[in-house]
Design a protein around this motif. Sequence first.
Motif, PDB file in Angstrom:
ATOM      1  N   UNK A 108      29.487  40.840  40.174  1.00 29.48           N
ATOM      2  CA  UNK A 108      30.424  40.531  39.095  1.00 29.48           C
ATOM      3  C   UNK A 108      31.417  41.673  38.874  1.00 29.48           C
ATOM      4  N   UNK A 109      32.573  41.298  38.372  1.00 32.21           N
ATOM      5  CA  UNK A 109      33.610  42.238  37.970  1.00 32.21           C
ATOM      6  C   UNK A 109      34.238  41.739  36.680  1.00 32.21           C
ATOM      7  N   UNK A 110      34.660  42.671  35.830  1.00 31.23           N
ATOM      8  CA  UNK A 110      35.364  42.310  34.604  1.00 31.23           C
ATOM      9  C   UNK A 110      36.837  42.632  34.792  1.00 31.23           C
ATOM     10  N   UNK A 111      37.687  41.629  34.572  1.00 28.71           N
ATOM     11  CA  UNK A 111      39.118  41.805  34.774  1.00 28.71           C
ATOM     12  C   UNK A 111      39.891  41.304  33.559  1.00 28.71           C
ATOM     13  N   UNK A 112      41.025  41.934  33.317  1.00 30.51           N
ATOM     14  CA  UNK A 112      41.900  41.501  32.237  1.00 30.51           C
ATOM     15  C   UNK A 112      42.704  40.299  32.698  1.00 30.51           C
ATOM     16  N   UNK A 113      42.850  39.334  31.803  1.00 31.69           N
ATOM     17  CA  UNK A 113      43.564  38.111  32.168  1.00 31.69           C
ATOM     18  C   UNK A 113      45.032  38.365  32.464  1.00 31.69           C
ATOM     19  N   UNK A 114      45.617  39.414  31.855  1.00 39.01           N
ATOM     20  CA  UNK A 114      47.039  39.673  32.076  1.00 39.01           C
ATOM     21  C   UNK A 114      47.306  40.491  33.341  1.00 39.01           C
ATOM     22  N   UNK A 115      46.251  40.914  34.032  1.00 36.38           N
ATOM     23  CA  UNK A 115      46.412  41.643  35.289  1.00 36.38           C
ATOM     24  C   UNK A 115      46.997  43.031  35.147  1.00 36.38           C
ATOM     25  N   UNK A 116      47.008  43.578  33.929  1.00 38.83           N
ATOM     26  CA  UNK A 116      47.628  44.887  33.701  1.00 38.83           C
ATOM     27  C   UNK A 116      46.800  46.053  34.211  1.00 38.83           C
ATOM     28  N   UNK A 117      45.570  45.807  34.595  1.00 37.48           N
ATOM     29  CA  UNK A 117      44.669  46.866  35.047  1.00 37.48           C
ATOM     30  C   UNK A 117      43.711  46.268  36.063  1.00 37.48           C
ATOM     31  N   UNK A 118      43.200  47.103  36.958  1.00 39.58           N
ATOM     32  CA  UNK A 118      42.168  46.650  37.883  1.00 39.58           C
ATOM     33  C   UNK A 118      40.891  46.353  37.121  1.00 39.58           C
ATOM     34  N   UNK A 119      39.803  46.150  37.812  1.00 38.61           N
ATOM     35  CA  UNK A 119      38.558  45.796  37.143  1.00 38.61           C
ATOM     36  C   UNK A 119      38.130  46.904  36.179  1.00 38.61           C
ATOM     37  N   UNK A 120      37.619  46.512  35.020  1.00 42.99           N
ATOM     38  CA  UNK A 120      37.161  47.477  34.022  1.00 42.99           C
ATOM     39  C   UNK A 120      35.629  47.484  33.928  1.00 42.99           C
ATOM     40  N   UNK A 121      35.006  46.808  34.866  1.00 44.48           N
ATOM     41  CA  UNK A 121      33.551  46.798  34.948  1.00 44.48           C
ATOM     42  C   UNK A 121      33.130  46.059  36.199  1.00 44.48           C
ATOM     43  N   UNK A 122      31.983  46.414  36.735  1.00 46.91           N
ATOM     44  CA  UNK A 122      31.509  45.750  37.959  1.00 46.91           C
ATOM     45  C   UNK A 122      30.026  46.019  38.137  1.00 46.91           C
ATOM     46  N   UNK A 123      29.394  45.174  38.968  1.00 48.06           N
ATOM     47  CA  UNK A 123      27.983  45.388  39.245  1.00 48.06           C
ATOM     48  C   UNK A 123      27.410  44.271  40.082  1.00 48.06           C
ATOM     49  N   UNK A 124      26.079  44.227  40.169  1.00 44.33           N
ATOM     50  CA  UNK A 124      25.437  43.188  40.950  1.00 44.33           C
ATOM     51  C   UNK A 124      23.975  43.489  41.205  1.00 44.33           C
ATOM     52  N   UNK A 125      23.337  42.558  41.935  1.00 46.07           N
ATOM     53  CA  UNK A 125      21.915  42.690  42.262  1.00 46.07           C
ATOM     54  C   UNK A 125      21.753  43.318  43.645  1.00 46.07           C
ATOM     55  N   UNK A 126      20.786  44.205  43.733  1.00 47.28           N
ATOM     56  CA  UNK A 126      20.501  44.889  44.996  1.00 47.28           C
ATOM     57  C   UNK A 126      18.992  44.828  45.235  1.00 47.28           C
TER      58      UNK A 126
END
Length: 453
Positions: A304-322
């Motif tokens: 998963x990644x957290x992104x702003x809907x307006x595209x003004x910034x790259x992802x502001x959070x990310x992660x996943x299962x390992x």
Amino acid sequence: MSVKPQNAKGTRDFGPVETNRRNYIFDTIKKHFKAHGFMPLETPAVENLDVLTGKYGEEGDKLLFKILNSGDYLKKVSDEQLQSRDARSMTRKISDRGLKYDLTVPFARYVAKNQNELAFPFKRFQIQPVWRADRPQKGRYREFYQCDADIIGTDSLLSEVSLMQIYNDSLIDLGIEGFSIKINNRKILQGFASKIGALEKLTDMTIAIDKLDKIGKEKVFEELRSKDFTEDQLTTLDPLFSLSGSNTEKLAQVKEVLSGDEIGEKGVAELEFIFKYTDELGLKTLDFDATLARGLDYYTGAIFEVKLDDGSMGSIGAGGRYDDLTSLFGVKDLSGVGLSFGAARIYDVMEARGLFKNIDSRLDALFINFSDNLTSQYLKLATELRREGFSTDIYPQAAKMKKQMNYANKRGVRYTIFLGESEAEAGIVKVKNMDSGEDREVKISEIKDNLSF
């Protein structure tokens, strides 16, 4: 003329205002970590290179900051190696340590080292700086803080549901609107690779797809062609890029394409489980994105990644299962899942949107210093105000009034308190509201009741 010293490229200072704002972000996120039962952990800035290398893929390994060995670090390098100018082979002889690239791999190393003392599932949060030898740009720094939370020792998908809640609730609590939690599953990507007969090239496929936002679909396909993917294979992959509808509808489309592929179908089922419970909890920010790839090799399930809907910034959070990260350190069968907040980017977003207005720290009260003879009274009154919860200071010497008031303005003081010899004799003080300019004469005993006008 002397030249002012500059920061190392890709780093920045945080003054009192910036540090307070950053701590506000940390404290808000930390509150939600603790609410879900996570415990704090810290690991060293420096890790052995054999811990770091090979965990982030080829691209990630290139971004590791390496530390030269102490002493005569060229001692083990032959003249032939020096003349060959082969940096990669030479690195192994002159450096055996590096700055940590993220918090997840050092966490896995910690778990492997301390497995017999930990109670599983082990839930930890960690807020520390990491370093990447990346090209600095807006929202991307070489030194930055990560805010991570991981659950290790269980394969229950309720862990993913919990992490989605933390993302959603933390960002709403910070006042950030217009964001989406993009979610996919590496098993779905593995299913597509299997479907087109390219399972051995899964890494090439995910690395290319991971660049979609930056280079677009056509360039992604060009890169795949350069890796010997055929046109028939690209045609089968194409549905990944053209899904539409609700999360349920998009999952149904993928499920149809992957019908008969056991791994791919399992990935769909895992996302269906997550969406079932996040929907019941009323989380509206999750968005199934089948092109989300997350280019790190250790992910095996939900990503998963957290992104702003307006595209003004790259992802502001990310992660996943390992599922097998700790096996790299000799500990098998410890499935884990984690998330990371991009604190530097969140800071920039909040600053650009004016979301720090009500949290900047200011000094509540400053005693203007008229005379050394009144020092005892200043100290006593300041101590009383501090006990009442007001941040209070005393100007350290009886300087000119203009100098003291200039200091009060620069320091962002809310109220200045004037207590001179005549006021002390009369048992009064003057309290001045530095924002409005209004002032009041009040009894010394009533100062604390007059710091709110």
